[in-house]
Design a protein around this motif. Structure first.
Motif, mmCIF file in Angstrom:
data_model
loop_
_atom_site.group_PDB
_atom_site.id
_atom_site.type_symbol
_atom_site.label_atom_id
_atom_site.label_comp_id
_atom_site.label_asym_id
_atom_site.label_seq_id
_atom_site.Cartn_x
_atom_site.Cartn_y
_atom_site.Cartn_z
ATOM 1 N N PRO A 113 -62.847 -55.704 -23.695
ATOM 2 C CA PRO A 113 -63.227 -55.042 -25.050
ATOM 3 C C PRO A 113 -63.415 -56.312 -25.998
ATOM 4 O O PRO A 113 -62.735 -57.166 -25.940
ATOM 5 N N GLU A 114 -64.117 -55.898 -27.014
ATOM 6 C CA GLU A 114 -64.790 -56.804 -27.962
ATOM 7 C C GLU A 114 -63.440 -56.796 -29.096
ATOM 8 O O GLU A 114 -62.529 -56.180 -29.088
ATOM 9 N N PRO A 115 -63.557 -57.957 -29.876
ATOM 10 C CA PRO A 115 -62.475 -58.129 -30.887
ATOM 11 C C PRO A 115 -62.422 -57.285 -31.800
ATOM 12 O O PRO A 115 -63.412 -56.190 -31.756
ATOM 13 N N GLY A 116 -61.328 -56.638 -32.322
ATOM 14 C CA GLY A 116 -61.279 -55.773 -33.351
ATOM 15 C C GLY A 116 -61.929 -55.944 -34.750
ATOM 16 O O GLY A 116 -62.429 -57.264 -34.817
ATOM 17 N N PRO A 117 -61.955 -54.991 -35.623
ATOM 18 C CA PRO A 117 -62.978 -55.446 -36.768
ATOM 19 C C PRO A 117 -61.950 -56.479 -37.711
ATOM 20 O O PRO A 117 -61.019 -56.527 -37.746
ATOM 21 N N ARG A 118 -63.023 -57.183 -38.567
ATOM 22 C CA ARG A 118 -62.342 -58.056 -39.344
ATOM 23 C C ARG A 118 -61.298 -57.601 -40.458
ATOM 24 O O ARG A 118 -60.622 -58.496 -40.721
ATOM 25 N N GLY A 119 -61.572 -56.470 -40.734
ATOM 26 C CA GLY A 119 -60.482 -55.990 -41.701
ATOM 27 C C GLY A 119 -59.143 -55.759 -41.121
ATOM 28 O O GLY A 119 -58.415 -55.203 -41.894
#
Lengths: 342, 342
Positions: free
Chosen positions: B262-268
Motif C-alpha cells: 500500500p502507498e503511504p498515507g496522506p501528508r496530513g
C-alpha cells in the motif's frame, strides 16, 4: 523583581526558519516599557513555557495565527499583575496587583495586555507547577489520555516523547489508571530515566536501529492506547502494534515541525484503521478547559501525597529562551522546560 | 431451482493475484454435491455478494483469515435451506427447508455448513434487498454514517465511491438526516447519476485532472463528515477540506486493494488530525449487529414509502462471478452488485 523596570527586553523571531530551527532565527531588542491603555493591564513575565508547539507556529496557521518574521516570539507565560490603566479595569477582571495570570504575550519582560485576555491563576504551592502538572501541560495529558484515550486498567498504553513535558504526565496518569506503560524517547539515558524514575514497564529509544523489533518485544500483548506526541515513524510502528478497538490520541507531531513539507503519513492509513477498528482522534487542551479547576484540585492532592511528581527543567533568564527552544527540539529536556524570567 | 443437483460447481481462487486482479486468478471445478455431516445443513446458493472486500481478503488476514490459492473463493451469500443431517440440527437452529439464510460458504452452488454458522433471514419483499439496503451493505452505511460519523442536519457530508453499494445508501441516509451531500465517483456518468437520481448536491469525478480544485469548489463550507470507502488521494483531499471537529468514517480502502504494498498515507496524518481536532475511526458492520432487526424495519418502511431506494446491479450465473468482481474493481457497478446463482 529586579532589574531595569523602564525598558522592556524582547526576543523577536527575526525570520521564519527553513528546515531545522537554530538560534540565528532570533534576535533581542529593547524598547520602552509599555504603558497600559484603556482596558489594559501591565504585567511582568515570571515564567515562559517552552514547547514543541512554538516551532509549529512558525509553519503556518494552526489553532493560532502563523508567526511572521519581526514578531515578538509567541509563547505562554505566567505573569504578575503590576498595574492597569484604571481601577475599573482591574475590578472588572477581578485582579489586584501581585496576582498571577496566564498571558500569551510572548517572549518579553513586560506587556500591556487587554484584561480580558488574562486568566487568573489560583496559585497552590510552587508557582512553576502551574506550568507543568497544574497547568496546560498537565491538563493536556489529562484530557488526551483520560477523555480521548480512555484506558482501562490492565491495558497497554504506549507514549511517545514520554520523557517530555506532556509525556511524563501521561505516563504517570496511565500508571495511576492501572495500565502497563511503555515509553518511547530519544536516548538510552532518557529510557533509563523512564523506567527507573517514572515507573514505565519498559522504554525504547526510537533512535535504535532495530526500533520496531525492540518495541514489539516489549509489547507482547499489543497496544490498546497510543498517546502520540510525534507522528512519523513512531506512529507507523504503533499502528502495526495496535490491538482491535485501539485508540490513538493525536496530541502533537514533533517529528514534523522542522520542515515546511511534512512527510507522507504511515502506510497503515487508512487500511489498519479499518481492519483494526481504531479510533484516531485529535484534540486541543481547550476542549477540556471546563474540567481544569477540578483537575487542579486532584493534581494538587496527588502532588501532596507523592502519587504524582512534577518534573521541571528550568532555564534561567529571558535571553536563554531561544537556546532553550532549539535544545528542546534536539531532545535536550526531561520534563517540562521553563524559562525563569523574573 | 434448476440444473443438476448431483454436482456442485465451485469457483476457486487458483492463485493469489500480484497487482491488478483479473479473471485468470480463478478457475471452475465440479465436485460431488456435499452430504451434510453431523450438525451440518445442506444449503443451495441463491445470491452471492460481490464486494471490494473480496479483493482485500487476498492481501492478508483482516477480520477474517487470508485467502490462499486453491481455496473456494470466499464471499457472502443468501442461500436456501435444503436439508440437514438430522431433524434435531434443524430444530435447534430454528430452521426448516425453504428458509433463507446468510452463509459464508463462498462461490459454489451447494454447501454443507455447520448450522451455527447460518443466520436466518426474515425475508421482507424482494429477496435481493437483503443483500443491499436490508442486508450487510445497508447496515454498514447505517452504522458508519449514523453511529460513527454522527452527522447533524445542515452539515456537509462527503462520500467516496458514492455510487457503490455502501456509498449510495450513505448518500440517501445523509440526505434523510438533512445534510448537504457531496459524492465522489469514477466517471462523469456516475456523477450525473449521483446528482440526478440519488439527489447529491454535487458530485466530482476523482479522475478529473483538477479533482481537488473541483471538490473544493463544491464544498464552500468545508466538510464535517467524510465517509471514506477509498483511502488514497481522495482521503488526502478530504483531510484538507475537513472542518474543525470533523469526523472521518473509515469504511474501506478500495484504492489500495490491488497491491501488496500500500502507498503511504496522506501528508496530513497526523498533523491535520491534531490541528483540526478530527476523529478518524474505523469500524466493521458487526459492531452494529444488535441494531440490525430495528434497522431492517426502518429500512423496509422507507422502501415502502419511497424515501429509500434499493439500487442493485445483478449479474446472472455463478460462472459470471469472477468477471463481476474484476469489473467491480474497475468501477463497473452502480449500486450493489450481486450474482444470481439459482
Amino acid at each position: 523583581m529586579t532589574g531595569d523596570t523602564a525598558t522592556n527586553r524582547q526576543i523577536l523571531l527575526d525570520h521564519l526558519p527553513q528546515g531545522r530551527l537554530d538560534e540565528s532565527s532570533f534576535r533581542a531588542q529593547e524598547v520602552a516599557r509599555p504603558e497600559p491603555g484603556p482596558g489594559q493591564v501591565l504585567v511582568r513575565t515570571r515564567y515562559l513555557s517552552i514547547d514543541a508547539a512554538n516551532r509549529a507556529w512558525m509553519q503556518g496557521a494552526t489553532y493560532r495565527d502563523a508567526l511572521a518574521g519581526g514578531d515578538v516570539m509567541a509563547g505562554g507565560s505566567l505573569s504578575e499583575v503590576v498595574t492597569s490603566n484604571d481601577a475599573v479595569t482591574l475590578n472588572e477582571a477581578g485582579l489586584v496587583p501581585g496576582d498571577i495570570v496566564e498571558s500569551d504575550h510572548g517572549w518579553q519582560e513586560w506587556a500591556a495586555v487587554p484584561a480580558k485576555r488574562l486568566t487568573k491563576v489560583d496559585v497552590r504551592g510552587e508557582l512553576s507547577h502551574h506550568m507543568s502538572v497544574l497547568g496546560v501541560t498537565g491538563l493536556t495529558a489529562y484530557v488526551g489520555l483520560l477523555q480521548i484515550g480512555r484506558p482501562v486498567a490492565g491495558e497497554t498504553v504506549l507514549v511517545s516523547a514520554a520523557a517530555g513535558a506532556v509525556g511524563n504526565v501521561v505516563v504517570q496518569l496511565a500508571r495511576i489508571a492501572g495500565c502497563k506503560v511503555i515509553g518511547v524517547a530519544g536516548s538510552p539515558e532518557k529510557c533509563a530515566w523512564l523506567v527507573d524514575e517514572l515507573g514505565c514497564d519498559a522504554a525504547v529509544s526510537y533512535r535504535e536501529p532495530s526500533f520496531f523489533k525492540a518495541l514489539k518485544a516489549v509489547c507482547p500483548d499489543g497496544v490498546d492506547v497510543y498517546f502520540d506526541n510525534t507522528g512519523g515513524t513512531i506512529l507507523g510502528a504503533a499502528l502495526s502494534l495496535m490491538n482491535l478497538g485501539g485508540r490513538i490520541v493525536c496530541c502533537g507531531v514533533v517529528s514534523q515541525y522542522d520542515t515546511s513539507n511534512p512527510e507522507p503519513g504511515p502506510r497503515g492509513v487508512p487500511g489498519l484503521i479499518v481492519t483494526k477498528r481504531l479510533r484516531v482522534e485529535g484534540f486541543i487542551v481547550m476542549d477540556g478547559w471546563d474540567d481544569h479547576p477540578e483537575r487542579c484540585t486532584e493534581a494538587t492532592d496527588a502532588l501532596a501525597d507523592g502519587s504524582l511528581k512534577a518534573f521541571e527543567d528550568v532555564v534561567e533568564g529571558l535571553d536563554a529562551a531561544p537556546g532553550a527552544l532549539v535544545d528542546l527540539r534536539a531532545g535536550g529536556n526531561v520534563g517540562k522546560r521553563l524559562v525563569h524570567v523574573s
